[in-house]
Design a protein around this motif. Structure first.
Motif: not given
Ligand code: FES
Length: 580
Positions: A551-578
């Protein structure tokens, strides 16, 4: 309205698990049949995950298992296949150091739970503060059709003839104790009166705010936010939500169709009208980041400036959520915004209709609860975004919860290096402070606390409370409970632990606050600030491992929502392999 429902029938993602006659299909389907499901349920109908944040340690969501049964009934009625799935439940009143540190973990877990499993649509069963944004964030990152239903607020608290608002009363009473106006025995008696029923905080705190945001964004059915947790109509809402998600899956109505810039703008204006929590700023910025919507702090300031606060609820006003529901609830507020040309009327909602279509017939049944504009609590109810050399990336203040006489103020800083320093010294009558001073607290931001705790509304020193003074200017990089109040500058960015100018403020420095000018200024030269920053090293010891380190090493500032930098964006719902 541009939404075009998809063709139906078509193959859904759950059929990658349950459709056909292969060995793997039999593995997935056969095992689930140990719950007693007939074979024809696997015929391609929508599988609806009821993502449930129920937990006995999240008391605000303690009734959600009952509500899940109603959701299931609605899903069955509409021809879907409901499966209840427990997900990470970040309780506001138990998680330490703060539930906010776990919002992103919950969002990450929800995203993976949705993508990794045979879920075609999701009902997000939420309530307590962080549960609502975390599940919306996770759902947005998968873009699987999703709908929110909240657990609803608790009934009014009452103590000796007075309303007891969740959180708000607690802060007030604890100050009264420090001021010698209330006994410890009375405080303990009042405790029993605070939480009379199942549900979330009954003030317009963060839980009620986020329920309102979900509705204003179009992610919940109209009228959802205010129904009390124990009202039979809450169960009806859950059942209708269950019915609705099945059709959303058939229509392929996804979060990305609903969570547009227009939807966020509607929500921001709604937040001003309800006198909502400053926490909504962080959560909506983070949610927009998941959706690829360009939303900034400046949008909050721009859109909120002219919105009057018309919902007369604590902490800004007098009443509680139960009365808001009886008065007509959020649809009345959204209708008012629409009439004032402050609502994107066509913004799509989970109903498949534009938001105006949902609210245009709403009626106000109590004009003392939902006020006429000329009796608004404040004419400018939005969130004020302050900037200056003390907050180059911004800070926020909630005008409706602040004292008018302090909105323009210059005072001597009294600095606390962190929350421990504050707690150690605040009750000391030798502390050199008076009501003209500005209390400053550092190292309570996303990296500093860690997690950005709700300690920004620092309680006043007892010697000042005893004078009858109830508010002072306070500045920090912390958040504030949505149930709290005061002239409190929050979310100062960059935060102290990231080397923001807040880090180098010293007791005795002069600070100017001018809310009308949106200015927060440390009265030092640029050269002095630069020199102090050059000498500065962070006193914060970073976590050594586990999620806190991530968390501490990847969290962004409050001014952009304090999300983790690698979680921003949508990654969709493609079905993973079995798995076999
Ligand atoms: Fe859970 Fe307020 S503490 S809703």
């Amino acid at each position: 309205m541009t939404f075009q429902p998809a063709d139906w029938p078509r193959k859904l993602r759950s059929q990658e698990w349950y459709g056909g006659t292969s060995r793997d299909t039999i593995y997935h389907r056969g095992w689930l049949k140990n719950q007693g499901y007939p074979h024809d349920l696997f015929d391609g109908r929508p599988v609806i995950g009821i993502l449930n944040t129920w937990s006995e340690l999240t008391p605000c969501n303690g009734h959600l298992r009952d509500l899940a049964e109603k959701v299931k009934a609605g899903v069955w009625e509409a021809g879907g296949f409901p499966v209840e799935v427990p997900v990470f439940s970040a309780s506001e009143n138990t998680f330490r150091p703060t539930a906010m540190m776990y919002r992103n973990l919950a969002a990450m877990a929800v995203e993976e739970v949705m993508r990794a499993q045979p879920i075609d649509g999701a009902v997000l069963l939420v309530g307590c503060d962080k549960t609502t944004p975390s599940l919306m964030m996770g759902a947005a990152s998968t873009d699987i059709p999703s709908i929110v239903v909240t657990g609803g607020p608790m009934l009014n608290g009452w103590f000796r003839g007075e309303r007891v608002g969740s959180g708000t009363a607690l802060w007030q009473m604890s100050e009264d104790i420090k001021a010698g106006k209330m006994s410890q025995e009375d405080f303990l008696e009042a405790e029993q009166a605070m939480s009379r029923s199942s549900g979330t905080c009954n003030t317009m705190g963060t839980a009620s705010t986020m329920a309102s945001m979900a509705e204003a964004l179009g992610m919940a059915l109209s009228g959802n936010a205010a129904i009390p947790g124990v009202d039979s109509r809450r169960k009806v809402m859950a059942q209708l939500t269950g019915r609705r998600i099945v059709q959303m899956v058939k229509d392929d109505l996804k979060p990305s169709d609903i969570l547009t810039k227009q939807a966020f703008e509607n929500a921001i204006r709604c937040n001003g009208a309800i006198g909502g929590s400053t926490n909504a700023v962080i959560h909506l910025l983070a949610l927009a980041g998941r959706c690829g919507v360009d939303l900034t702090l400046d949008d909050w300031d721009r859109l909120g400036r002219d919105v009057p606060t018309i919902v007369n609820l604590m902490p800004s006003g007098k009443y509680l959520m139960e009365e808001f529901f009886y008065a007509g609830g959020l649809p009345v507020v959204l209708k008012r915004l629409g009439e004032a040309d402050m609502l994107h009327r066509d913004a799509l909602t989970v109903s498949g209709l534009g938001i105006w279509d949902e609210v245009k017939e709403a009626q106000n049944w109590n004009e003392d609860v939902i006020l006429p504009v000329d009796k608004a609590l404040t004419a400018s109810g939005g969130i004020a975004v302050l900037r200056g050399n003390l907050a180059p990336k911004g800070a926020v203040l909630k005008p409706s919860a602040a004292s008018p006489h302090l909105m323009q103020h210059r005072g001597r800083a009294v600095v606390f290096e962190d929350i421990d320093d504050y707690k150690a010294r605040i009750n000391d009558d030798a502390l050199e402070i008076d009501e003209t001073c500005i209390m400053v607290m550092k190292n309570c931001g996303p990296k500093g606390y860690p997690g950005m705790s709700e300690v920004g509304n620092m309680g006043l020193p007892p010697k000042i409370l005893k004078k009858g003074i109830t508010d002072m200017v306070r500045i920090s990089d912390a958040r504030m409970s949505g149930t709290a109040y005061g002239t409190v500058v929050l979310h100062t960015a960059p935060e102290a632990a990231a080397g923001g100018p807040l880090a180098i403020v010293r007791t005795g420095d002069m600070i100017e606050l001018d809310v009308a000018a949106r200015r927060i200024h440390l009265d030092l030269s640029d050269a002095e600030i630069a020199a102090r920053l050059a000498d500065w090293t962070s006193p914060v010891v970073p976590p050594v491992g586990g999620y806190p380190k991530l968390f501490v090493s990847t969290v962004e500032g409050a001014d952009t929502g304090a999300d983790l930098d690698f979680l921003k964006g949508a990654r969709g719902n493609a079905v993973p392999r079995d798995s076999h």
